[in-house]
Every structure is written in C-alpha cells, then in structure tokens.
Design a protein around this motif. Structure first.
Motif, PDB file in Angstrom:
ATOM      1  N   ALA A 274     -79.549  12.268  35.890  1.00  5.06           N
ATOM      2  CA  ALA A 274     -78.901  12.237  34.577  1.00  5.06           C
ATOM      3  C   ALA A 274     -79.903  12.529  33.467  1.00  5.06           C
ATOM      4  N   CYS A 275     -81.075  11.921  33.567  1.00  7.35           N
ATOM      5  CA  CYS A 275     -82.092  12.134  32.529  1.00  7.35           C
ATOM      6  C   CYS A 275     -82.639  13.558  32.585  1.00  7.35           C
ATOM      7  N   SER A 276     -82.708  14.126  33.783  1.00  3.38           N
ATOM      8  CA  SER A 276     -83.146  15.510  33.909  1.00  3.38           C
ATOM      9  C   SER A 276     -82.183  16.450  33.192  1.00  3.38           C
ATOM     10  N   VAL A 277     -80.885  16.253  33.394  1.00  5.55           N
ATOM     11  CA  VAL A 277     -79.874  17.080  32.730  1.00  5.55           C
ATOM     12  C   VAL A 277     -79.941  16.905  31.212  1.00  5.55           C
ATOM     13  N   ALA A 278     -80.235  15.672  30.787  1.00  7.98           N
ATOM     14  CA  ALA A 278     -80.314  15.389  29.348  1.00  7.98           C
ATOM     15  C   ALA A 278     -81.632  15.859  28.741  1.00  7.98           C
TER      16      ALA A 278
ATOM     17  N   VAL B  98     -84.713  19.008  43.696  1.00 10.75           N
ATOM     18  CA  VAL B  98     -83.503  19.185  42.891  1.00 10.75           C
ATOM     19  C   VAL B  98     -83.856  19.186  41.400  1.00 10.75           C
ATOM     20  N   ILE B  99     -84.708  18.261  41.007  1.00 10.68           N
ATOM     21  CA  ILE B  99     -85.115  18.179  39.597  1.00 10.68           C
ATOM     22  C   ILE B  99     -86.061  19.316  39.229  1.00 10.68           C
ATOM     23  N   GLY B 100     -86.935  19.688  40.180  1.00 11.11           N
ATOM     24  CA  GLY B 100     -87.846  20.808  39.952  1.00 11.11           C
ATOM     25  C   GLY B 100     -89.202  20.421  39.401  1.00 11.11           C
ATOM     26  N   LYS B 101     -89.418  19.137  39.190  1.00  9.70           N
ATOM     27  CA  LYS B 101     -90.718  18.656  38.696  1.00  9.70           C
ATOM     28  C   LYS B 101     -90.827  17.176  39.048  1.00  9.70           C
ATOM     29  N   TRP B 102     -92.049  16.670  39.024  1.00 15.51           N
ATOM     30  CA  TRP B 102     -92.241  15.269  39.391  1.00 15.51           C
ATOM     31  C   TRP B 102     -93.503  14.735  38.737  1.00 15.51           C
ATOM     32  N   ASP B 103     -93.485  13.457  38.366  1.00 17.72           N
ATOM     33  CA  ASP B 103     -94.643  12.817  37.745  1.00 17.72           C
ATOM     34  C   ASP B 103     -95.697  12.478  38.786  1.00 17.72           C
ATOM     35  N   PHE B 104     -96.939  12.700  38.424  1.00 18.88           N
ATOM     36  CA  PHE B 104     -98.065  12.339  39.275  1.00 18.88           C
ATOM     37  C   PHE B 104     -99.244  12.014  38.378  1.00 18.88           C
ATOM     38  N   TYR B 105     -99.863  10.873  38.612  1.00 16.58           N
ATOM     39  CA  TYR B 105    -100.951  10.380  37.786  1.00 16.58           C
ATOM     40  C   TYR B 105    -100.475  10.340  36.323  1.00 16.58           C
TER      41      TYR B 105
ATOM     42  N   GLY C 267     -91.062  22.387  44.325  1.00 17.78           N
ATOM     43  CA  GLY C 267     -89.849  22.994  44.862  1.00 17.78           C
ATOM     44  C   GLY C 267     -90.016  23.242  46.343  1.00 17.78           C
ATOM     45  N   SER C 268     -89.025  23.849  46.933  1.00 14.73           N
ATOM     46  CA  SER C 268     -89.043  24.112  48.366  1.00 14.73           C
ATOM     47  C   SER C 268     -90.322  24.845  48.768  1.00 14.73           C
TER      48      SER C 268
ATOM     49  N   ASP D 297     -73.482  19.335  40.058  1.00 16.78           N
ATOM     50  CA  ASP D 297     -74.166  20.254  40.969  1.00 16.78           C
ATOM     51  C   ASP D 297     -75.409  19.611  41.573  1.00 16.78           C
ATOM     52  N   LEU D 298     -76.162  18.896  40.728  1.00 18.16           N
ATOM     53  CA  LEU D 298     -77.371  18.227  41.208  1.00 18.16           C
ATOM     54  C   LEU D 298     -77.029  17.102  42.178  1.00 18.16           C
ATOM     55  N   LEU D 299     -75.974  16.359  41.884  1.00 14.89           N
ATOM     56  CA  LEU D 299     -75.539  15.291  42.786  1.00 14.89           C
ATOM     57  C   LEU D 299     -75.217  15.835  44.179  1.00 14.89           C
ATOM     58  N   TRP D 300     -74.513  16.969  44.211  1.00 13.71           N
ATOM     59  CA  TRP D 300     -74.149  17.547  45.493  1.00 13.71           C
ATOM     60  C   TRP D 300     -75.371  18.023  46.261  1.00 13.71           C
ATOM     61  N   ARG D 301     -76.387  18.514  45.567  1.00 19.77           N
ATOM     62  CA  ARG D 301     -77.613  18.935  46.257  1.00 19.77           C
ATOM     63  C   ARG D 301     -78.318  17.734  46.888  1.00 19.77           C
ATOM     64  N   VAL D 302     -78.350  16.607  46.172  1.00 18.49           N
ATOM     65  CA  VAL D 302     -78.947  15.397  46.742  1.00 18.49           C
ATOM     66  C   VAL D 302     -78.113  14.905  47.923  1.00 18.49           C
ATOM     67  N   LYS D 303     -76.792  14.935  47.772  1.00 19.32           N
ATOM     68  CA  LYS D 303     -75.896  14.527  48.866  1.00 19.32           C
ATOM     69  C   LYS D 303     -76.145  15.360  50.126  1.00 19.32           C
ATOM     70  N   SER D 304     -76.483  16.632  49.938  1.00 15.56           N
ATOM     71  CA  SER D 304     -76.687  17.527  51.080  1.00 15.56           C
ATOM     72  C   SER D 304     -78.017  17.274  51.784  1.00 15.56           C
ATOM     73  N   GLY D 305     -78.850  16.396  51.215  1.00 15.37           N
ATOM     74  CA  GLY D 305     -80.117  16.057  51.850  1.00 15.37           C
ATOM     75  C   GLY D 305     -81.335  16.694  51.224  1.00 15.37           C
ATOM     76  N   GLU D 306     -81.153  17.472  50.168  1.00 16.05           N
ATOM     77  CA  GLU D 306     -82.298  18.088  49.495  1.00 16.05           C
ATOM     78  C   GLU D 306     -83.090  17.000  48.774  1.00 16.05           C
ATOM     79  N   PRO D 307     -84.413  16.996  48.885  1.00 14.46           N
ATOM     80  CA  PRO D 307     -85.213  15.970  48.205  1.00 14.46           C
ATOM     81  C   PRO D 307     -84.966  15.950  46.699  1.00 14.46           C
ATOM     82  N   LEU D 308     -84.912  14.762  46.146  1.00 17.12           N
ATOM     83  CA  LEU D 308     -84.677  14.582  44.716  1.00 17.12           C
ATOM     84  C   LEU D 308     -85.645  15.411  43.876  1.00 17.12           C
TER      85      LEU D 308
END
Length: 275
Positions: free
Chosen positions: A30-34, A70-77, A84-85, A56-67
């Motif tokens: 939700a925050c990613s979309v916002a 789906v978001i396309g970015k992730w926090d680190f440090y 991505g894939s 659309d994002l919910l369905w991708r997570v439901k299908s087993g794609e890593p969160l």
C-alpha cells in the motif's frame, strides 16, 4: 479507496490466501503504491490510491513472487536499493557484515575495497557511501544482477562495477585493503528445501556447491593475491560453516581468523588477516 481501506483489504486478501505476514506485506504494498515510506502510513491513511495498481501487486504476491521483487526496491543499511528477478534480496543479517566493514574501513586512509559476488551492490555501495574516501570495486558475473548493480551505483563516483567470475584470478589492477563477500553458501542438496519465496531467487546466488563451501575456496585461493599484506577479508557464512571457513582461510595463509556471531547468536561472519 483510501490508503487505510486498501491496507485493510490487502490484509484480508493475503490472509485468506494463506500468505504469511499479511499485515506487513499489505502495508509495504500500500505504501509503495502511495509513494511513501511505511512509517508515514498514518500521516497519509486517508489519501486516495489507485486500487487497480494495488490489486495487481497483491496478486503478484499471492502467486508467490517475493515482496521485494514486487515492490522493486528494498531497504538495506541506511539506503534503498533497486532489486528484481535475478538478484539476491538484501537481508538484515548482511547489514551486520556491512557495519563491520564500514567500521574497519574508516580507520584506513583512502581504502581500496573489493565486494565479491556483489549482487545488487548493497554491501559495497553502502560502504562506499559511509566511507566516502574509499574506492570500492563491486564484482559480479550475473547479467541480471549486474543490471541492478549498475542502476544502484549510477550516482556513486567511488563505486566501480566489474563484471567477472570470482572463480577466476582477479583482473583489477589495484590491490585491496579489504575484501568482503556474501557468496552463495547453501549446499546444492539443500536448495530443494528452501522456502517457496526464496526459491524464486536466482539459484546462482544461493548454490555453494556440494559442500556449500565452493566460493570460500575460490576466493581464498584466487583473490588472496589481490589483497595487501595485512589486509583483511570478511565473509558472511552459514551458521554451521565457521570452522570449515576458518580452516580454508588458515590453509591459504590468513591469520587472526575470527568467527563472529550475529544478533541471533548464530555464527554469521568470518574475518581474517593476510599474513
């Protein structure tokens, strides 16, 4: 639909479909979309969002794609990285390895650092940003991962992506003060037992060979020549690999080998000095 309504629907939808951590994943989506950070949710809970994109994002997570994919970015440090894939997802335990390297590098004038099996570059780029006088070579062979490495380091003038197989002798001309690596370290036979989401990550970033130790042998043998005398090497390891990696390093002329536990009490990092 408001952000809060979307979040509530997402929790219901994911839970009903047997997805774990439904509340956290719905919040992230939700925050990613916002276009906001998770901790800004309550400031924007009444904002309207595009429900179709959220669905659309919910369905991708439901299908087993890593969160994270789906978001396309992730926090680190302290930073955010595109993922991505085809690229290994940054994990919290690797932040501990990164912090150790940063603290060590800060005591060296203009350190030269190699990040081997760099993936999206989360370790090397974080070090480069925290130690701005450093020069960091991020070495990666995968085409998919190298794409994200380039994308993440596009504005970092002290980061140098290098496309090379770490199983071969280094082709970088400068010798390093520090080598850091989070290599593939899962035994080939154990790959089939991984969680479904982890199984969506590239096998090449997980498979450490029959013993899980293949890359520790390769890096210790081939890259020790690129490390200055007195230089230091840091590895992330599986929690049962400490003594094996210690022996590999010792047999390749490294001394002062230390096995370091993570915040959960598991053996997670091995460091050593080139004699």
């Amino acid at each position: 639909m408001t952000l809060k309504e979307a979040y509530n629907y997402g929790v219901y939808f994911l839970s009903a479909n047997g997805i774990d951590e439904a509340d956290f994943k719905s919040l992230c989506l939700a925050c990613s979309v916002a276009g906001i950070k998770n901790n800004e949710f309550y400031l924007h809970k009444n904002d309207e969002i595009i429900m179709k994109r959220f669905a659309d994002l919910l369905w991708r997570v439901k299908s087993g794609e890593p969160l994270q994919y789906v978001i396309g970015k992730w926090d680190f440090y302290n930073y955010e990285f595109y993922v991505g894939s085809g690229v290994l997802i940054p994990r919290p335990e690797t932040e501990e390895l990164t912090k150790l390297v940063i603290n060590y590098a800060k005591n060296i004038d203009f350190p030269i650092i190699y990040d081997l099996c760099a993936g999206c570059g989360c370790i090397g780029i974080s070090v480069a940003r925290e130690v701005p006088k450093s020069k960091v070579y991020c070495v990666e062979i995968s085409d998919e991962a190298f794409f994200y490495l380039n994308k993440n380091s596009a504005f970092d003038n002290n980061v140098f992506p290098v496309k090379q197989d770490v199983n071969l002798f280094p082709k970088i001309n400068e010798t390093a003060d520090i080598i850091v690596s989070n290599p593939p370290y899962i035994k080939t036979s154990e790959l089939k037992n991984l969680q479904a989401e982890v199984g969506k990550e590239p096998v090449s970033a997980l498979d450490g060979g029959e013993s899980g130790l293949h890359f520790y042998y390769s890096i210790s043998e081939n890259w020790k020549y690129a490390l200055k005398p007195g230089g230091k090497i840091f590895f992330e390891i599986g929690n049962e690999q400490g003594k094996d990696v210690e022996n590999i390093l010792s047999s390749n002329g490294f001394s002062d080998v230390k096995i370091i536990k993570d915040i959960y009490g598991n053996n997670r990092i091995v460091s050593a000095v080139k004699s």
